[in-house]
Design a protein around this motif. Sequence first.
Motif, mmCIF file in Angstrom:
data_model
loop_
_atom_site.group_PDB
_atom_site.id
_atom_site.type_symbol
_atom_site.label_atom_id
_atom_site.label_comp_id
_atom_site.label_asym_id
_atom_site.label_seq_id
_atom_site.Cartn_x
_atom_site.Cartn_y
_atom_site.Cartn_z
ATOM 1 N N TYR A 24 -8.449 3.479 -2.089
ATOM 2 C CA TYR A 24 -8.412 2.456 -1.214
ATOM 3 C C TYR A 24 -8.620 1.995 0.201
ATOM 4 N N LEU A 52 -6.790 -2.394 -2.726
ATOM 5 C CA LEU A 52 -7.314 -1.617 -4.020
ATOM 6 C C LEU A 52 -8.881 -1.317 -4.680
ATOM 7 N N LEU A 83 0.281 -1.166 0.013
ATOM 8 C CA LEU A 83 -0.348 0.224 0.096
ATOM 9 C C LEU A 83 0.581 1.291 0.320
ATOM 10 N N GLY A 87 -14.507 2.624 -2.002
ATOM 11 C CA GLY A 87 -12.935 2.899 -1.738
ATOM 12 C C GLY A 87 -13.148 3.880 -1.366
#
Length: 166
Positions: A91, A162, A15, A74
């Motif tokens: 994300y 994601l 990430l 997200g």
Amino acid sequence: MSMIGEYLRVTAAELDRVVQDPDWALDLVEEVQNAEEESEPALAEARHFSTYKTWDLLRFLLARVDFPVNVVHGEEPFAEDGDWGYGPPRYLRPERIRLAAEALRTTPYDQLISGVDPADLTEAEVYPLGWEEPGALEWGRHWYDGLTQFLKAAAVADDAMLVWLD
């Protein structure tokens, strides 16, 4: 062309790299998708998942119950100049994945569709249209169950996610 909800599990280290290097992230997505297309791993081991065209149905249903995490789109943007299909990706951090997994576990699909009339979906222009078909609400059950399992596995692994529409 269809709009498909897409997810990729990433580690905390991945990430960090994703946020710094969105081009690397897109390469990672393609690499994982290609590998898993061949191997077809179980959801507990899979890194990629798709809600297919049910993403907007799930968005509509989860909004009705004030779901605490935006698992459909997200929450945190990255690659804002990029377009991964239908807008930039976002994300979810591991702590949001844990919250989402627990909330999904305690929110059965029957609860989500309780009191929903297919006409509500048509009126709200929920993608894809065609909600007047018999059993239309049941169409999302398989994808919801899959998302629940996928996020549970990500939560157990302490992964981030994601999220994008392709």
